[in-house]
Design a protein around this motif. Structure first.
Motif, PDB file in Angstrom:
ATOM      1  N   SER A 130       0.839  -1.196   0.000  1.00  0.00           N
ATOM      2  CA  SER A 130       0.000   0.000   0.000  1.00  0.00           C
ATOM      3  C   SER A 130       0.876   1.248   0.000  1.00  0.00           C
ATOM      4  N   ARG A 187      -6.731  -4.677   3.947  1.00  0.00           N
ATOM      5  CA  ARG A 187      -5.789  -4.493   5.055  1.00  0.00           C
ATOM      6  C   ARG A 187      -6.450  -4.879   6.381  1.00  0.00           C
ATOM      7  N   ASP A 241      -5.736   1.269  -1.862  1.00  0.00           N
ATOM      8  CA  ASP A 241      -5.024  -0.017  -1.857  1.00  0.00           C
ATOM      9  C   ASP A 241      -5.294  -0.802  -3.138  1.00  0.00           C
TER      10      ASP A 241
END
Length: 281
Positions: free
Chosen positions: A5, A57, A79
């Motif tokens: 990321s 995440r 992301d």
């Protein structure tokens, strides 16, 4: 596969190969779920096309964020954009369940011209108060069990109204999608409990203007799947979504709450029709 990321979190996705000439599918799971939720879906639809199922995440095999306030949809969008860029993916379609559907709507405008179609599974620009309250009641509350059977019974107790026709094997399979075994041998939830922290901020669970985000899907094939017993996507909201996207298809899965697994005959048929529309361009 893994990627990074913008803020240094190592992220994970399951990559199912398929025809490189076909539009690939990017599958995004719900709030407390992970890429395993799409295993059966990917086995059904890969081969003819590439299917990528992501761990957002803080879930599954993706890393946990240092800042809990990054567990919000706009960060998930960033992301996914990093994933698409790293993989060199141009045109793609999205399958989004619950939170994944919110992320799909938010990504529609930034991906304009590249997003070939989308399936929104049991979520809309407005979330029913009862469903949101239910989610706030369980997210971020740790639980652990000595065996998979204990975990399956807990999952059944919490979800029997969602899937009233399920048996023990179904509950075991769901438990193994939701939980993992920790180093002490206990069966525990497979996500960072801190994903609950943004829920203390009103509106952080979605985005600033979700009806505007939904409008970003205009002009591309869209299917909206709704569980008949859903407490998250109300019938009025679903009909308003159809009015906003006149070419979209609404499919209701009978005797299912939040959210359909997409293996139900009605949902699977809707996926097939959506992919046909995408492939026809």
């Amino acid at each position: 596969m893994h990627w990074w990321s913008n803020d240094g979190v190592r992220l994970h996705a399951r990559d199912y190969p398929g025809d490189p000439g076909a539009v690939p599918l990017l599958c995004v799971p719900g709030l407390t779920r992970n890429a395993r939720d799409y295993a059966a879906f990917a086995e059904r639809w890969s081969g003819a096309r590439r299917v990528i199922a992501v761990d957002l995440r803080g879930r599954g095999e993706s890393g946990y964020a240092k800042d809990a306030m990054s567990y919000v949809p706009l960060t998930y969008v960033q992301d996914l954009e990093a994933l698409l860029a790293e993989q060199g993916i141009g045109r793609f379609a999205m399958i989004g369940t619950s939170l994944g559907g919110i992320v799909t709507m938010l990504l529609a405008r930034p991906a304009r011209g590249r997003l070939a179609g989308a399936l929104i599974n049991d979520v809309g620009p407005e979330i029913e108060a009862g469903g949101l309250s239910r989610i706030r009641g369980y997210v971020g509350k740790a639980s652990s069990w000595p065996t998979w059977l204990h975990a399956a019974r807990a999952v059944e107790e919490a979800n029997r109204d969602v899937y009233p026709d399920w048996g023990l094997q179904d509950w075991l399979a769901m438990a193994k999608r939701l939980y993992r075994v920790n180093t002490a041998g206990r069966v525990v939830l497979d996500y960072d409990m801190r994903i609950a922290e943004p829920f203390r901020v009103p509106g952080a669970e979605t985005g600033p203007d979700m009806w505007s985000a939904l409008a970003g899907l205009s002009g591309v094939p869209v299917a909206v799947v709704r569980g008949e017993r859903s407490d998250l996507l109300g019938e009025k909201t679903a009909q308003r979504m159809m009015a906003a996207l006149p070419e979209a298809e609404l499919v209701t899965v009978p005797r299912v709450g939040h959210a359909p697994t997409l293996a139900e005959p009605e949902a699977e048929a809707a996926v097939g029709r959506l992919l046909d529309r995408i492939d026809r361009g």
